[in-house]
Motif scaffolding. Sequence first.
Motif, PDB file in Angstrom:
ATOM      1  N   GLN A   1       0.821  -1.213   0.000  1.00 51.00           N
ATOM      2  CA  GLN A   1       0.000   0.000   0.000  1.00 51.00           C
ATOM      3  C   GLN A   1       0.858   1.267   0.000  1.00 51.00           C
ATOM      4  OE1 GLN A   1      -3.534   0.334   0.173  1.00 51.00           O
ATOM      5  NE2 GLN A   1      -3.482  -1.812  -0.465  1.00 51.00           N
ATOM      6  N   ALA A   2       2.110   1.094   0.366  1.00 47.06           N
ATOM      7  CA  ALA A   2       3.040   2.227   0.397  1.00 47.06           C
ATOM      8  C   ALA A   2       4.462   1.705   0.461  1.00 47.06           C
ATOM      9  CB  ALA A   2       2.754   3.132   1.587  1.00 47.06           C
ATOM     10  N   CYS A   3       5.387   2.581   0.092  1.00 48.38           N
ATOM     11  CA  CYS A   3       6.814   2.223   0.130  1.00 48.38           C
ATOM     12  C   CYS A   3       7.598   3.351   0.794  1.00 48.38           C
ATOM     13  CB  CYS A   3       7.346   1.981  -1.288  1.00 48.38           C
ATOM     14  SG  CYS A   3       9.151   1.831  -1.379  1.00 48.38           S
ATOM     15  N   LEU A   4       8.499   2.992   1.699  1.00 51.18           N
ATOM     16  CA  LEU A   4       9.399   3.957   2.326  1.00 51.18           C
ATOM     17  C   LEU A   4      10.822   3.656   1.860  1.00 51.18           C
ATOM     18  CD1 LEU A   4       8.095   4.058   6.022  1.00 51.18           C
ATOM     19  CD2 LEU A   4       7.309   5.362   4.052  1.00 51.18           C
ATOM     20  N   LEU A   5      11.468   4.632   1.232  1.00 47.72           N
ATOM     21  CA  LEU A   5      12.861   4.478   0.784  1.00 47.72           C
ATOM     22  C   LEU A   5      13.777   5.011   1.875  1.00 47.72           C
ATOM     23  CD1 LEU A   5      13.025   5.484  -2.991  1.00 47.72           C
ATOM     24  CD2 LEU A   5      13.710   3.317  -1.987  1.00 47.72           C
TER      25      LEU A   5
ATOM     26  N   ASP B   1       4.705  -0.565 -10.254  1.00 47.16           N
ATOM     27  CA  ASP B   1       3.423  -0.956 -10.846  1.00 47.16           C
ATOM     28  C   ASP B   1       2.810  -2.155 -10.136  1.00 47.16           C
ATOM     29  OD1 ASP B   1       3.686   1.053 -12.695  1.00 47.16           O
ATOM     30  OD2 ASP B   1       4.472  -0.237 -14.291  1.00 47.16           O
ATOM     31  N   SER B   2       3.641  -2.932  -9.434  1.00 48.95           N
ATOM     32  CA  SER B   2       3.126  -4.125  -8.758  1.00 48.95           C
ATOM     33  C   SER B   2       2.493  -3.800  -7.400  1.00 48.95           C
ATOM     34  CB  SER B   2       4.255  -5.144  -8.553  1.00 48.95           C
ATOM     35  OG  SER B   2       5.259  -4.627  -7.697  1.00 48.95           O
ATOM     36  N   MET B   3       2.553  -2.532  -6.973  1.00 47.42           N
ATOM     37  CA  MET B   3       1.966  -2.142  -5.695  1.00 47.42           C
ATOM     38  C   MET B   3       0.444  -2.013  -5.816  1.00 47.42           C
ATOM     39  SD  MET B   3       4.721   0.829  -4.594  1.00 47.42           S
ATOM     40  CE  MET B   3       3.988   1.093  -2.963  1.00 47.42           C
ATOM     41  N   ASP B   4      -0.261  -2.263  -4.739  1.00 51.48           N
ATOM     42  CA  ASP B   4      -1.705  -2.055  -4.722  1.00 51.48           C
ATOM     43  C   ASP B   4      -2.029  -0.572  -4.790  1.00 51.48           C
ATOM     44  OD1 ASP B   4      -2.233  -4.699  -4.673  1.00 51.48           O
ATOM     45  OD2 ASP B   4      -3.092  -4.761  -2.655  1.00 51.48           O
ATOM     46  N   ARG B   5      -1.212   0.220  -4.114  1.00 52.95           N
ATOM     47  CA  ARG B   5      -1.317   1.675  -4.201  1.00 52.95           C
ATOM     48  C   ARG B   5       0.107   2.223  -4.361  1.00 52.95           C
ATOM     49  NH1 ARG B   5      -3.662   6.001   0.325  1.00 52.95           N
ATOM     50  NH2 ARG B   5      -2.944   7.909  -0.760  1.00 52.95           N
ATOM     51  N   LYS B   6       0.337   2.965  -5.389  1.00 55.61           N
ATOM     52  CA  LYS B   6       1.705   3.420  -5.700  1.00 55.61           C
ATOM     53  C   LYS B   6       2.023   4.704  -4.922  1.00 55.61           C
ATOM     54  CE  LYS B   6       1.336   3.224 -10.294  1.00 55.61           C
ATOM     55  NZ  LYS B   6       1.823   3.243 -11.707  1.00 55.61           N
ATOM     56  N   LEU B   7       2.146   4.527  -3.601  1.00 55.77           N
ATOM     57  CA  LEU B   7       2.477   5.629  -2.696  1.00 55.77           C
ATOM     58  C   LEU B   7       3.926   5.470  -2.249  1.00 55.77           C
ATOM     59  CD1 LEU B   7       1.872   8.023  -0.824  1.00 55.77           C
ATOM     60  CD2 LEU B   7       0.868   6.390   0.804  1.00 55.77           C
ATOM     61  N   LEU B   8       4.740   6.475  -2.508  1.00 54.63           N
ATOM     62  CA  LEU B   8       6.171   6.413  -2.208  1.00 54.63           C
ATOM     63  C   LEU B   8       6.583   7.596  -1.338  1.00 54.63           C
ATOM     64  CD1 LEU B   8       9.126   5.456  -2.624  1.00 54.63           C
ATOM     65  CD2 LEU B   8       9.130   6.744  -4.774  1.00 54.63           C
TER      66      LEU B   8
ATOM     67  N   ARG C   1      15.581   9.709   1.018  1.00 53.80           N
ATOM     68  CA  ARG C   1      16.973   9.966   0.639  1.00 53.80           C
ATOM     69  C   ARG C   1      17.121  10.710  -0.694  1.00 53.80           C
ATOM     70  NH1 ARG C   1      19.795   9.601   5.262  1.00 53.80           N
ATOM     71  NH2 ARG C   1      19.301   7.676   6.389  1.00 53.80           N
ATOM     72  N   TYR C   2      16.061  11.283  -1.194  1.00 55.86           N
ATOM     73  CA  TYR C   2      16.102  12.029  -2.465  1.00 55.86           C
ATOM     74  C   TYR C   2      16.710  11.179  -3.580  1.00 55.86           C
ATOM     75  CZ  TYR C   2      15.976  16.387  -5.148  1.00 55.86           C
ATOM     76  OH  TYR C   2      15.663  17.371  -6.050  1.00 55.86           O
ATOM     77  N   LEU C   3      16.192   9.941  -3.686  1.00 52.40           N
ATOM     78  CA  LEU C   3      16.751   8.984  -4.638  1.00 52.40           C
ATOM     79  C   LEU C   3      16.106   9.057  -6.011  1.00 52.40           C
ATOM     80  CD1 LEU C   3      17.127   5.771  -2.424  1.00 52.40           C
ATOM     81  CD2 LEU C   3      18.936   7.282  -3.213  1.00 52.40           C
ATOM     82  N   LEU C   4      14.828   9.429  -6.056  1.00 53.34           N
ATOM     83  CA  LEU C   4      14.086   9.341  -7.309  1.00 53.34           C
ATOM     84  C   LEU C   4      13.491  10.686  -7.713  1.00 53.34           C
ATOM     85  CD1 LEU C   4      12.270   5.959  -6.590  1.00 53.34           C
ATOM     86  CD2 LEU C   4      14.183   6.332  -8.138  1.00 53.34           C
ATOM     87  N   ASP C   5      13.359  10.866  -9.000  1.00 54.54           N
ATOM     88  CA  ASP C   5      12.751  12.075  -9.558  1.00 54.54           C
ATOM     89  C   ASP C   5      11.271  11.788  -9.817  1.00 54.54           C
ATOM     90  OD1 ASP C   5      11.881  14.241 -11.017  1.00 54.54           O
ATOM     91  OD2 ASP C   5      13.573  14.250 -12.409  1.00 54.54           O
ATOM     92  N   PRO C   6      10.372  12.463  -9.123  1.00 53.07           N
ATOM     93  CA  PRO C   6       8.939  12.163  -9.276  1.00 53.07           C
ATOM     94  C   PRO C   6       8.435  12.367 -10.698  1.00 53.07           C
ATOM     95  CG  PRO C   6       9.270  14.208  -8.051  1.00 53.07           C
ATOM     96  CD  PRO C   6      10.604  13.545  -8.149  1.00 53.07           C
ATOM     97  N   GLU C   7       9.087  13.236 -11.463  1.00 51.52           N
ATOM     98  CA  GLU C   7       8.646  13.491 -12.839  1.00 51.52           C
ATOM     99  C   GLU C   7       8.912  12.300 -13.756  1.00 51.52           C
ATOM    100  OE1 GLU C   7      10.315  17.096 -14.279  1.00 51.52           O
ATOM    101  OE2 GLU C   7       9.330  18.361 -12.778  1.00 51.52           O
TER     102      GLU C   7
ATOM    103  N   ASP D   1       2.408   7.849 -12.584  1.00 47.02           N
ATOM    104  CA  ASP D   1       1.274   7.545 -11.701  1.00 47.02           C
ATOM    105  C   ASP D   1       1.695   7.179 -10.271  1.00 47.02           C
ATOM    106  OD1 ASP D   1      -0.496   7.915 -13.811  1.00 47.02           O
ATOM    107  OD2 ASP D   1      -0.258   5.833 -14.474  1.00 47.02           O
ATOM    108  N   VAL D   2       2.856   7.599  -9.825  1.00 47.25           N
ATOM    109  CA  VAL D   2       3.299   7.326  -8.463  1.00 47.25           C
ATOM    110  C   VAL D   2       3.010   8.538  -7.586  1.00 47.25           C
ATOM    111  CG1 VAL D   2       5.287   6.897  -6.964  1.00 47.25           C
ATOM    112  CG2 VAL D   2       5.089   5.706  -9.158  1.00 47.25           C
ATOM    113  N   GLU D   3       2.349   8.308  -6.436  1.00 45.29           N
ATOM    114  CA  GLU D   3       2.147   9.371  -5.449  1.00 45.29           C
ATOM    115  C   GLU D   3       3.464   9.558  -4.696  1.00 45.29           C
ATOM    116  OE1 GLU D   3      -1.629   9.087  -3.095  1.00 45.29           O
ATOM    117  OE2 GLU D   3      -1.672   7.122  -4.056  1.00 45.29           O
ATOM    118  N   TYR D   4       4.227  10.526  -5.110  1.00 43.89           N
ATOM    119  CA  TYR D   4       5.570  10.709  -4.565  1.00 43.89           C
ATOM    120  C   TYR D   4       5.575  11.812  -3.502  1.00 43.89           C
ATOM    121  CZ  TYR D   4      10.573  11.895  -4.323  1.00 43.89           C
ATOM    122  OH  TYR D   4      11.855  12.145  -3.896  1.00 43.89           O
ATOM    123  N   GLU D   5       6.211  11.525  -2.381  1.00 42.25           N
ATOM    124  CA  GLU D   5       6.374  12.528  -1.338  1.00 42.25           C
ATOM    125  C   GLU D   5       7.789  12.429  -0.777  1.00 42.25           C
ATOM    126  OE1 GLU D   5       5.096  15.788   0.427  1.00 42.25           O
ATOM    127  OE2 GLU D   5       3.588  14.505  -0.535  1.00 42.25           O
ATOM    128  N   GLY D   6       8.539  13.545  -0.875  1.00 43.70           N
ATOM    129  CA  GLY D   6       9.879  13.569  -0.321  1.00 43.70           C
ATOM    130  C   GLY D   6       9.842  13.959   1.147  1.00 43.70           C
TER     131      GLY D   6
END
Length: 430
Positions: free
Chosen positions: A382-386, A401-408, A412-418, A422-427
């Motif tokens: 339902q969510a992922c914490l990096l 894409d394999s997540m039930d809800r793509k909430l990230l 560590r500022y690893l990924l560029d949300p752009e 379709d990922v709900e990205y929050e730094g």
Amino acid sequence: MRVSIVGSGYVGSVTAACFAELGHEVICIDIDEEKVRQINDGYPPVWEEGLEELMNKHVGKNLIATSDYDYAVQNTDVSFICVGTPSSDNGEIDLSIVAAASKSLGESIASKNAYHTVVVKSTVVPGTTEGVVRSILEEYSARKAGETLGLAMNPEFLREGRAVHDFLNPDKIVVGSLDRRSDSIVSGLYRDIDCEVTSVNLRTAEMIKYVNNAFLATKISFANEVGNICKRLGIDTYQVMDAVGRDFRINPAFLNSGAGFGGSCFPKDVRALIGSAKDLDYYPSLLESVIEVNELQPLQMVEILEDKLPEIKDKRIAVLGLAFKNDTDDIRESRSIPVIRKLLEKGADIHAYDPLAADNMKKVFPDITYASSAQEALEGAQACLLMTEWDEFRKLNTEFDSMDRKLLVDGRYLLDPEELEDVEYEGLCW
């Protein structure tokens, strides 16, 4: 030169292998027979990049291990104490292992005819080498330091995961000594390294180590404090710190906002310096704040998660990264630990993954699910914490894409949300 190394942890193993690489004859001393066997088989007891290759290269030639102090002391000229110095939350440092090593060395030196030098490489508060180690060595060796016994303090400035490189390519070498002979002997061990040796007294060498780590920890907590403010203002803290770091008086290193610092050095050393200051009737408010910010920082990830996912109970949460930093299996003071603990308190179903540190984390949290890949940890979540800046996590994209809800929630500022579709990205701070 002939060198013996007491302790086969991160510092001891790297010091032994690197001194062997510099051409010295090295004997590792460890009371753990399994570690002795491992080293003699060419396998380091800890993981460090390049360490196994060095051990394979030198074991059986100019590097061996033993549990026999007498054998090691009789066959070497210098002994390094590289054992652990844990500290409590109030900063009080535990010197029992250092004391035990000093006693064993002293007993072995007593039966040796030649001059012998003892070097403390373990991180100890100012006054320890002269006040504790010296007194124990003199008592059990029946020798006087500065006359028939050499005594020095040679702090390490190694980054875990880069320790071999840092040892062989240092930006500074510090040798604190009781007398000129000790200084000359220890400095001579580094003669083939292109780096100036800074010679100081014992207490100054001990203090340099603490101040070095405390300053770096302060930069991290400062960056995180600024990052927290920037997030509330809608400002990209990384753009701010990139510009600030260009000032030659500041330097960009350790200004990256994130989930905070961990490991065996920064938290322990800052607390020890705080404890030492309080013993002198001085309250180090800045250093206290450095620790406070660091303790609160990772928990903000859970707050962000709850803001996006109000009900965490029974929800599957992927935690990517368990080591306190990338390129190591060390989980000591990992920022993942308080996050996982808080998630468990709230009833979350945790699926965790780390390239190296899972086995170590199982000793802390045996009942969570450990995945064999990031993809496996993400499936159905339902969510992922990096939590850790592993390079393989920087490449994640379609795996979400394999997540039930793509909430990230990225700590560590690893990924560029752009770049994430379709990922709900929050730094954490951006």
